[in-house]
Design an enzyme around this catalytic site. Sequence first.
Site, mmCIF file in Angstrom:
data_model
loop_
_atom_site.group_PDB
_atom_site.id
_atom_site.type_symbol
_atom_site.label_atom_id
_atom_site.label_comp_id
_atom_site.label_asym_id
_atom_site.label_seq_id
_atom_site.Cartn_x
_atom_site.Cartn_y
_atom_site.Cartn_z
ATOM 1 N N GLN A 80 55.616 43.166 53.414
ATOM 2 C CA GLN A 80 54.510 43.686 52.611
ATOM 3 C C GLN A 80 54.490 45.204 52.519
ATOM 4 O O GLN A 80 53.546 45.778 51.979
ATOM 5 C CB GLN A 80 53.181 43.199 53.207
ATOM 6 N N GLU A 192 39.953 37.499 63.488
ATOM 7 C CA GLU A 192 39.947 36.086 63.885
ATOM 8 C C GLU A 192 39.921 35.938 65.407
ATOM 9 O O GLU A 192 40.046 34.837 65.941
ATOM 10 C CB GLU A 192 41.185 35.368 63.322
ATOM 11 N N TRP A 240 42.206 46.374 57.780
ATOM 12 C CA TRP A 240 43.666 46.171 57.818
ATOM 13 C C TRP A 240 44.376 46.546 56.533
ATOM 14 O O TRP A 240 45.536 46.195 56.330
ATOM 15 C CB TRP A 240 44.017 44.757 58.271
ATOM 16 N N ASP A 301 35.078 33.855 54.676
ATOM 17 C CA ASP A 301 36.227 34.715 54.990
ATOM 18 C C ASP A 301 36.566 35.665 53.844
ATOM 19 O O ASP A 301 37.730 35.909 53.561
ATOM 20 C CB ASP A 301 37.458 33.858 55.352
ATOM 21 N N ASP A 303 36.979 38.759 53.408
ATOM 22 C CA ASP A 303 37.303 40.134 53.829
ATOM 23 C C ASP A 303 37.204 41.080 52.641
ATOM 24 O O ASP A 303 37.709 40.771 51.568
ATOM 25 C CB ASP A 303 38.770 40.221 54.274
ATOM 26 N N ASN A 383 43.028 39.363 47.209
ATOM 27 C CA ASN A 383 43.016 39.582 48.650
ATOM 28 C C ASN A 383 43.443 41.015 48.905
ATOM 29 O O ASN A 383 42.960 41.919 48.235
ATOM 30 C CB ASN A 383 43.888 38.524 49.334
#
Lengths: 549, 262
Positions: A80, A192, A240, A301, A303, A383
């Site tokens: 990534q 998590e 992150w 979730d 984020d 995302n």
Amino acid sequence: MPKRALVALALVLAASYGLHAQQVTYDRILRAAEEPQNWLTYSGGYFSQRYSSLKQIDTSNVRNLEIKWILPNQVFGAWQASPLVVDGIMYLTMRPNDIVAVDAKSGRVFWQYRYTNSPDQRVCCGSNNRGVAILGDTLYMATLDAHLVAVDAKTGRLLWNVEAGDPKLGYSMTLSPLVVKDKVIVGVGGGEYGIRGFLAAHDAHTGKELWRTYTIPGPGEKGHDSWRGEDWMHGGGSIWVTGSYDPALNLTYWGVGNPGPDWTPAQRPGDNLYTDSVIALDPETGAIKWHYQFTPNDGYDYDSVQVPVLADIDFRGTPTKAMMWANRNGFFYVLDRATGKFLSGTPFVKVNWASGHDANGRPIPTPQPTGMPTFPGNQGGTNWFSPSYSPRTGLFYVSAWLDYASIYRRQEVQYSAGRTFAGAFPITLTPVPGAPAPGIGRARPINNWTDAVAHGAVLAIDPKTGQQKWRFDQFDVTESGNLTTGGDLLFTGGREGYFYALDARTGAMLYRSTVGGQIANGPMTYSVDGKQYVAVISGNSLIVYGLRE
Amino acid sequence: MVSFARAVLIAVACLVMAFAARVGAQQNPQEHPGQYSQADVEAGSRLYSAQCQLCHGLTGDQVTGIDLRRGQFRRVSSDEDLARVITTGVQGTAMPPFALQPTEVNSVIAFIRAGFDPAGTAVKVGNAARGRELFAGKGACASCHRVNGRGPRVAPDLSDVGAVRSPGSLQRSVLDPSSQMMPINRPVRIVMKDGKTIAGRRLNEDTFTVQVIDEQERLVSVDKSGIKSMTVETKSSMPAYQGKLTADEISDVIAYLLTLRG
């Protein structure tokens, strides 16, 4: 002073001048747009537009692209990282935490720095790293075991290594750091594992932590009352993905991850600040100047770690210092980045967890009955993948997952240090119960979920209206970042192993290259000796394109 | 001879029983022979979190070589095997014996067989050897499905079906195949712009191409730009085995299929 000493001094000065001429000063990062041949930060500049004014490759000649060189990684998994390029040298991280310096013209490697993670490191979702930051002649990398390391950009030698978080408690780092002035800013993953997330600034010369701002306010801090009892201690709020910076306002912006436990909102009543929020901080002190929460008391979730994209735009007739944000929760937002004021929130995919927003920008929740699907599903409408904004087209571009839903199950969980603290994993809505579903990454070349479960697209959104201007559909979902250029091109990819150049104004496909592996990084562009290149990572290979000569 | 009044009474009683059974079936639509109860699965979910999750992890795949959610084990196959391992442990490994009541053991197995879905269906897994005989014989599964290099390729190759399907999914596939046909396996009928027709089973698809195995068992990759029309069928040509095999026989076939792991 003797003549010989004078000559020596002159030589030293000349040498150091030469050295300094190559250094990436803070001033150069501030003015990154003025040297488009380079790519100096994760998203290409402090406004994080992933836009380059380079225009040698344009809509008329992009069909003449060819592969110039390929650099393979020796480690499998979704790669990534976003490379940096400084004056012909590319700096890139390889999974899990190696750094390479590469001749950006030829792909030949100058040096490789290898980092060994602690056996205590644990990450929920893959041994990812998204790249280095640079200041002066120093590269900065955040590691899976939550260390920040500084490496000499010329030699690949370690300069210092500091622990930024405790991996035994589930702290990790996968993001590319952001340098602001003389500070290296990093956030921690571990949402998590019941961490208490934070953002920290380290001294660029020594690594010393200068400030740390928790994303979960403690007793006495503003926002603490959005938590019940001791829930805040393991409230998550990871960071992150790299943030942005507005030097005129002197604010740095960061997206905050999900609350913990992920899928059990009843276990942590309250809004759970600053999870699923954007926070604006003073980079000198780490003080939070404003925040906007996208998803209060999130149980899905969602984020909010997306890259904050900044631009000065005309928003419905008013010149606006805007922040644009396609959120994992399925809404596209425009905020006033000076104040955090909500300006608009428009769904860009199917959304049924909220019906819209009230006048203050607070979402109006519409929780679905037990067993019924929630749109967008657990991986979100989008995302962490980089969006792009082109000042030429005035459009915002994002990779999205369409027609994708999850069925949530609520299960209380107990915190145990360093162990998963998440709740019951949601089930993806499929036409057949138990059918395959797209998870994180793609391990095989077969799309065995098909578009019956979810499919991807690049959406071009007009920030003034929130409406879709065009859409480039893909059969599989996509995790590709997007790059726009002064040649009015949009470069993107997806899970299917195709690399695309689209017309940024119309979405028309102008070039397609079959690269085989999934593309899960943000394409970037640079030029060396007057020739423009475009770099993208497919599978385990970095592939660099240029025009056929 | 039965009196008329008695006959009426019996008829009414039968009707009442049939109605009661129907209501019962509606209240617990998932509770069929060959399945664990919903209460077992839910109880198993709680027991798993408390007793097993520490080592086996949230998604059941934290111990090397074992993926509980997907029914991948090192040493066991049937539910009886699972119960034995849970109660006696495995010597020489980190798996300790658990002092659980038989009903609790049953619940943990139900949760595992439900693929870790507390609201899911958990299916009883019978005898694999008997299932293998049924697969080749009475069930005639082998007349369409291929296993480990033997049999035709008309229907999906089942050599690894035990690794990719849960027992519940396998049971539903046998009882009502169309309801369980994975989207990727759907039959496709493609008419090309030049008039050529390709009929077969879809193997893979992306934005620009589709890969099929056609009715002559040829692998064909089609560029979508040349397609005039493409129909993706949602009805399977496999017969439903409801009523053709008994509940126990189906449990045995499922046990056999679960042993097929490629």
